[in-house]
Design a protein around this motif. Structure first.
Motif, short mmCIF file in Angstrom:
data_model
loop_
_atom_site.label_atom_id
_atom_site.label_comp_id
_atom_site.label_asym_id
_atom_site.label_seq_id
_atom_site.Cartn_x
_atom_site.Cartn_y
_atom_site.Cartn_z
N GLY A 34 0.84 -1.19 0.00
CA GLY A 34 0.00 0.00 0.00
C GLY A 34 0.87 1.24 0.00
N SER A 35 0.61 2.16 0.91
CA SER A 35 1.40 3.39 0.98
C SER A 35 2.59 3.27 1.94
CB SER A 35 0.50 4.55 1.42
OG SER A 35 -0.03 4.29 2.70
N THR A 62 -8.73 -1.92 7.76
CA THR A 62 -9.86 -2.48 7.01
C THR A 62 -10.32 -1.53 5.92
OG1 THR A 62 -10.54 -3.71 8.97
CG2 THR A 62 -12.17 -3.47 7.24
N ASN A 63 -10.37 -0.23 6.20
CA ASN A 63 -10.86 0.73 5.21
C ASN A 63 -9.90 0.94 4.04
OD1 ASN A 63 -8.98 2.08 6.75
ND2 ASN A 63 -10.18 3.97 6.91
N LYS A 64 -8.64 0.51 4.16
CA LYS A 64 -7.67 0.65 3.06
C LYS A 64 -7.13 -0.71 2.60
CE LYS A 64 -6.09 5.23 4.38
NZ LYS A 64 -4.95 6.08 4.67
N GLU A 66 -8.03 -2.69 0.19
CA GLU A 66 -7.89 -2.85 -1.26
C GLU A 66 -6.53 -2.36 -1.75
OE1 GLU A 66 -11.19 -1.05 -3.20
OE2 GLU A 66 -12.64 -2.38 -2.23
N GLU A 67 -5.97 -1.35 -1.09
CA GLU A 67 -4.66 -0.82 -1.46
C GLU A 67 -3.53 -1.77 -1.04
OE1 GLU A 67 -4.11 2.97 0.36
OE2 GLU A 67 -6.06 3.72 -0.32
N CYS A 68 -3.81 -2.67 -0.10
CA CYS A 68 -2.78 -3.53 0.48
C CYS A 68 -2.90 -4.98 0.01
CB CYS A 68 -2.88 -3.47 2.00
SG CYS A 68 -2.73 -1.82 2.68
#
Length: 191
Positions: A34-35, A62-64, A66-68
């Motif tokens: 992710g970031s 949980t809210n990010k 999809e990025e991970c």
């Protein structure tokens, strides 16, 4: 699917050969999820087996999530006069690991060799990486390098304790086959 803690153990690499004008190659790995990003120390060992033995922790909210879904390991060669040359990369899909970790409440993948992809999409060498995922509500504490889970208030110790307690009444019944333990009268007790 919920987030949690991903631990990445970058162990070693083999079969990677990057051309250096001066001296032997010295490698490091940029680990991205992710970031979030980490960089290993410069490798030790010889050019046939490159060693790092470093662990990194990534929080996967949980809210990010999809990025991970992917873990990217970029192997770089620290060259004498430059910032570093690209030596290859490995991308690990985390979706299955996160799903199984959520289902089983913990998953650990022992260090395994993954192929290293070069710029021209060919394979050359392997990087050995271990993974551990723990869902957000079930963080497992670790001890030293053994990574042995400790008991917590809702952990393995509590489960074993409840199983022993549930077996206790059945054990007494086996000593008194004619009567149940509930029907035994204590003669010393006043009526």
């Amino acid at each position: 699917m919920k987030g949690g803690l991903l631990e990445v153990y970058v162990v070693s690499a083999r079969g990677i050969s990057h051309f250096n004008i001066i001296g032997n190659p010295s490698y490091y790995v940029i680990v991205e999820c992710g970031s979030q990003s980490y960089t290993t120390k410069i490798s030790s060992g010889n050019h046939k087996e490159i060693l790092w033995n470093e662990k990194f922790k990534f929080e996967l909210p949980t809210n990010k999530l999809e990025e991970c879904e992917y873990l990217k390991l970029k192997i770089m060669d620290e060259e004498f006069f430059t910032a570093g040359g690209f030596a290859g990369e490995t991308i690990i899909n985390l979706k299955g690991i996160i799903m199984e970790g959520n289902e089983k409440r913990f998953i650990e993948v022992i260090p395994v060799a993954y192929n290293v992809v070069l710029e021209d999409d060919t394979y050359k060498g392997q990087i050995k990486v271990g993974l551990r995922f723990t869902p957000g509500n079930k963080i497992v504490q670790t001890v030293g390098k053994e990574n042995a889970p400790k008991e917590n208030e809702n952990g393995i110790g509590q489960i074993i304790y409840s199983k022993i307690i549930n077996l206790w009444p059945n054990t007494w019944k086996s000593f008194f086959p004619c009567e149940s333990a509930d029907n035994i009268i204590d003669k010393n007790k006043p009526n």
